[in-house]
Scaffold this motif. Structure first.
Motif, PDB file in Angstrom:
ATOM      1  N   GLU A 179       0.808  -1.217   0.000  1.00 18.71           N
ATOM      2  CA  GLU A 179       0.000   0.000   0.000  1.00 18.71           C
ATOM      3  C   GLU A 179       0.842   1.269   0.000  1.00 18.71           C
ATOM      4  O   GLU A 179       0.421   2.279  -0.539  1.00 18.71           O
ATOM      5  CB  GLU A 179      -0.932   0.006   1.211  1.00 18.71           C
ATOM      6  CG  GLU A 179      -2.041  -1.022   1.089  1.00 18.71           C
ATOM      7  CD  GLU A 179      -3.066  -0.879   2.197  1.00 18.71           C
ATOM      8  OE1 GLU A 179      -3.204   0.227   2.740  1.00 18.71           O
ATOM      9  OE2 GLU A 179      -3.718  -1.883   2.496  1.00 18.71           O
ATOM     10  N   SER A 180       2.016   1.211   0.595  1.00 18.28           N
ATOM     11  CA  SER A 180       2.836   2.426   0.676  1.00 18.28           C
ATOM     12  C   SER A 180       3.857   2.448  -0.464  1.00 18.28           C
ATOM     13  O   SER A 180       4.347   1.416  -0.907  1.00 18.28           O
ATOM     14  CB  SER A 180       3.541   2.493   2.028  1.00 18.28           C
ATOM     15  OG  SER A 180       4.339   1.354   2.215  1.00 18.28           O
ATOM     16  N   PRO A 181       4.187   3.658  -0.921  1.00 21.55           N
ATOM     17  CA  PRO A 181       5.146   3.779  -2.028  1.00 21.55           C
ATOM     18  C   PRO A 181       6.582   3.517  -1.577  1.00 21.55           C
ATOM     19  O   PRO A 181       6.897   3.556  -0.386  1.00 21.55           O
ATOM     20  CB  PRO A 181       4.977   5.225  -2.477  1.00 21.55           C
ATOM     21  CG  PRO A 181       4.527   5.940  -1.259  1.00 21.55           C
ATOM     22  CD  PRO A 181       3.675   4.956  -0.495  1.00 21.55           C
ATOM     23  N   VAL A 182       7.435   3.280  -2.553  1.00 25.02           N
ATOM     24  CA  VAL A 182       8.849   3.044  -2.313  1.00 25.02           C
ATOM     25  C   VAL A 182       9.626   4.092  -3.103  1.00 25.02           C
ATOM     26  O   VAL A 182       9.269   4.423  -4.229  1.00 25.02           O
ATOM     27  CB  VAL A 182       9.234   1.620  -2.795  1.00 25.02           C
ATOM     28  CG1 VAL A 182      10.717   1.373  -2.634  1.00 25.02           C
ATOM     29  CG2 VAL A 182       8.430   0.570  -2.067  1.00 25.02           C
ATOM     30  N   ARG A 183      10.683   4.623  -2.505  1.00 27.71           N
ATOM     31  CA  ARG A 183      11.532   5.566  -3.226  1.00 27.71           C
ATOM     32  C   ARG A 183      12.300   4.820  -4.309  1.00 27.71           C
ATOM     33  O   ARG A 183      12.754   3.694  -4.102  1.00 27.71           O
ATOM     34  CB  ARG A 183      12.520   6.231  -2.260  1.00 27.71           C
ATOM     35  CG  ARG A 183      11.869   7.185  -1.293  1.00 27.71           C
ATOM     36  CD  ARG A 183      12.907   8.030  -0.529  1.00 27.71           C
ATOM     37  NE  ARG A 183      14.234   7.456  -0.459  1.00 27.71           N
ATOM     38  CZ  ARG A 183      14.766   6.926   0.647  1.00 27.71           C
ATOM     39  NH1 ARG A 183      14.088   6.881   1.765  1.00 27.71           N
ATOM     40  NH2 ARG A 183      15.993   6.447   0.617  1.00 27.71           N
ATOM     41  N   PRO A 184      12.470   5.408  -5.473  1.00 32.33           N
ATOM     42  CA  PRO A 184      13.152   4.713  -6.562  1.00 32.33           C
ATOM     43  C   PRO A 184      14.600   4.334  -6.248  1.00 32.33           C
ATOM     44  O   PRO A 184      15.106   3.355  -6.768  1.00 32.33           O
ATOM     45  CB  PRO A 184      13.092   5.694  -7.734  1.00 32.33           C
ATOM     46  CG  PRO A 184      12.435   6.906  -7.257  1.00 32.33           C
ATOM     47  CD  PRO A 184      11.974   6.713  -5.867  1.00 32.33           C
ATOM     48  N   ASP A 185      15.267   5.098  -5.367  1.00 32.39           N
ATOM     49  CA  ASP A 185      16.655   4.765  -5.041  1.00 32.39           C
ATOM     50  C   ASP A 185      16.778   3.515  -4.175  1.00 32.39           C
ATOM     51  O   ASP A 185      17.876   2.993  -3.980  1.00 32.39           O
ATOM     52  CB  ASP A 185      17.358   5.957  -4.391  1.00 32.39           C
ATOM     53  CG  ASP A 185      16.726   6.385  -3.081  1.00 32.39           C
ATOM     54  OD1 ASP A 185      15.566   6.029  -2.831  1.00 32.39           O
ATOM     55  OD2 ASP A 185      17.391   7.111  -2.317  1.00 32.39           O
ATOM     56  N   GLN A 186      15.659   2.998  -3.664  1.00 30.16           N
ATOM     57  CA  GLN A 186      15.663   1.763  -2.883  1.00 30.16           C
ATOM     58  C   GLN A 186      15.471   0.527  -3.764  1.00 30.16           C
ATOM     59  O   GLN A 186      15.556  -0.585  -3.278  1.00 30.16           O
ATOM     60  CB  GLN A 186      14.552   1.791  -1.833  1.00 30.16           C
ATOM     61  CG  GLN A 186      14.734   2.870  -0.791  1.00 30.16           C
ATOM     62  CD  GLN A 186      13.567   2.897   0.177  1.00 30.16           C
ATOM     63  OE1 GLN A 186      12.416   2.819  -0.228  1.00 30.16           O
ATOM     64  NE2 GLN A 186      13.885   3.024   1.456  1.00 30.16           N
ATOM     65  N   LEU A 187      15.216   0.742  -5.049  1.00 24.52           N
ATOM     66  CA  LEU A 187      14.951  -0.354  -5.975  1.00 24.52           C
ATOM     67  C   LEU A 187      16.138  -0.572  -6.900  1.00 24.52           C
ATOM     68  O   LEU A 187      16.816   0.376  -7.286  1.00 24.52           O
ATOM     69  CB  LEU A 187      13.703  -0.045  -6.806  1.00 24.52           C
ATOM     70  CG  LEU A 187      12.426   0.191  -6.023  1.00 24.52           C
ATOM     71  CD1 LEU A 187      11.333   0.684  -6.947  1.00 24.52           C
ATOM     72  CD2 LEU A 187      12.005  -1.077  -5.318  1.00 24.52           C
ATOM     73  N   GLU A 188      16.368  -1.826  -7.253  1.00 22.71           N
ATOM     74  CA  GLU A 188      17.415  -2.157  -8.218  1.00 22.71           C
ATOM     75  C   GLU A 188      16.756  -2.523  -9.526  1.00 22.71           C
ATOM     76  O   GLU A 188      15.843  -3.341  -9.566  1.00 22.71           O
ATOM     77  CB  GLU A 188      18.245  -3.329  -7.714  1.00 22.71           C
ATOM     78  CG  GLU A 188      19.070  -3.019  -6.493  1.00 22.71           C
ATOM     79  CD  GLU A 188      19.857  -4.226  -6.036  1.00 22.71           C
ATOM     80  OE1 GLU A 188      20.343  -4.989  -6.896  1.00 22.71           O
ATOM     81  OE2 GLU A 188      19.961  -4.408  -4.823  1.00 22.71           O
ATOM     82  N   LEU A 189      17.241  -1.882 -10.590  1.00 26.41           N
ATOM     83  CA  LEU A 189      16.690  -2.110 -11.920  1.00 26.41           C
ATOM     84  C   LEU A 189      17.778  -1.810 -12.936  1.00 26.41           C
ATOM     85  O   LEU A 189      18.488  -0.811 -12.817  1.00 26.41           O
ATOM     86  CB  LEU A 189      15.484  -1.187 -12.153  1.00 26.41           C
ATOM     87  CG  LEU A 189      14.842  -1.196 -13.528  1.00 26.41           C
ATOM     88  CD1 LEU A 189      14.272  -2.571 -13.860  1.00 26.41           C
ATOM     89  CD2 LEU A 189      13.749  -0.158 -13.595  1.00 26.41           C
ATOM     90  N   GLU A 190      17.936  -2.679 -13.928  1.00 21.00           N
ATOM     91  CA  GLU A 190      18.924  -2.468 -14.983  1.00 21.00           C
ATOM     92  C   GLU A 190      18.551  -1.205 -15.756  1.00 21.00           C
ATOM     93  O   GLU A 190      17.413  -1.072 -16.219  1.00 21.00           O
ATOM     94  CB  GLU A 190      18.933  -3.670 -15.922  1.00 21.00           C
ATOM     95  CG  GLU A 190      20.006  -3.608 -16.969  1.00 21.00           C
ATOM     96  CD  GLU A 190      21.412  -3.737 -16.409  1.00 21.00           C
ATOM     97  OE1 GLU A 190      22.322  -3.165 -17.016  1.00 21.00           O
ATOM     98  OE2 GLU A 190      21.585  -4.394 -15.372  1.00 21.00           O
ATOM     99  N   PRO A 191      19.474  -0.255 -15.902  1.00 20.92           N
ATOM    100  CA  PRO A 191      19.158   0.976 -16.622  1.00 20.92           C
ATOM    101  C   PRO A 191      18.898   0.729 -18.105  1.00 20.92           C
ATOM    102  O   PRO A 191      19.412  -0.214 -18.690  1.00 20.92           O
ATOM    103  CB  PRO A 191      20.394   1.851 -16.442  1.00 20.92           C
ATOM    104  CG  PRO A 191      21.366   1.078 -15.657  1.00 20.92           C
ATOM    105  CD  PRO A 191      20.819  -0.263 -15.374  1.00 20.92           C
ATOM    106  N   VAL A 192      18.099   1.595 -18.699  1.00 24.00           N
ATOM    107  CA  VAL A 192      17.753   1.532 -20.116  1.00 24.00           C
ATOM    108  C   VAL A 192      18.580   2.580 -20.848  1.00 24.00           C
ATOM    109  O   VAL A 192      18.835   3.661 -20.315  1.00 24.00           O
ATOM    110  CB  VAL A 192      16.245   1.806 -20.303  1.00 24.00           C
ATOM    111  CG1 VAL A 192      15.875   1.837 -21.771  1.00 24.00           C
ATOM    112  CG2 VAL A 192      15.432   0.756 -19.566  1.00 24.00           C
TER     113      VAL A 192
END
Length: 76
Positions: free
Chosen positions: A50-63
């Motif tokens: 239900e609560s949002p997450v800051r993008p800097d806490q997520l790992e994702l391969e850059p495009v």
């Protein structure tokens, strides 16, 4: 994947958050539900949370993106 030197100009990498994207949050693999931009802040909502997450806490391969203009495709 490194970008060849001849192609570095006008190119940059950044994570692209969109619904359905799989990200790493801590030790878990999660799926992005939706994104909200409010007061110049990006919030990423994950499926089942239900609560949002800051993008800097997520790992994702850059495009890879380009700033060079490309001609529009012809529409028939």
């Amino acid at each position: 994947m490194p970008v060849p030197r001849a192609h570095r100009e006008g190119v940059f990498r950044m994570p692209l958050f969109k619904p359905g994207t799989h990200v790493r949050y801590g030790r878990h693999s999660e799926t992005v539900s939706h994104i909200v931009v409010r007061r110049q802040q990006l919030s990423v909502y994950l499926v089942g949370r239900e609560s949002p997450v800051r993008p800097d806490q997520l790992e994702l391969e850059p495009v890879l993106f380009t700033t060079q203009r490309r001609p529009d495709p012809l529409l028939y």
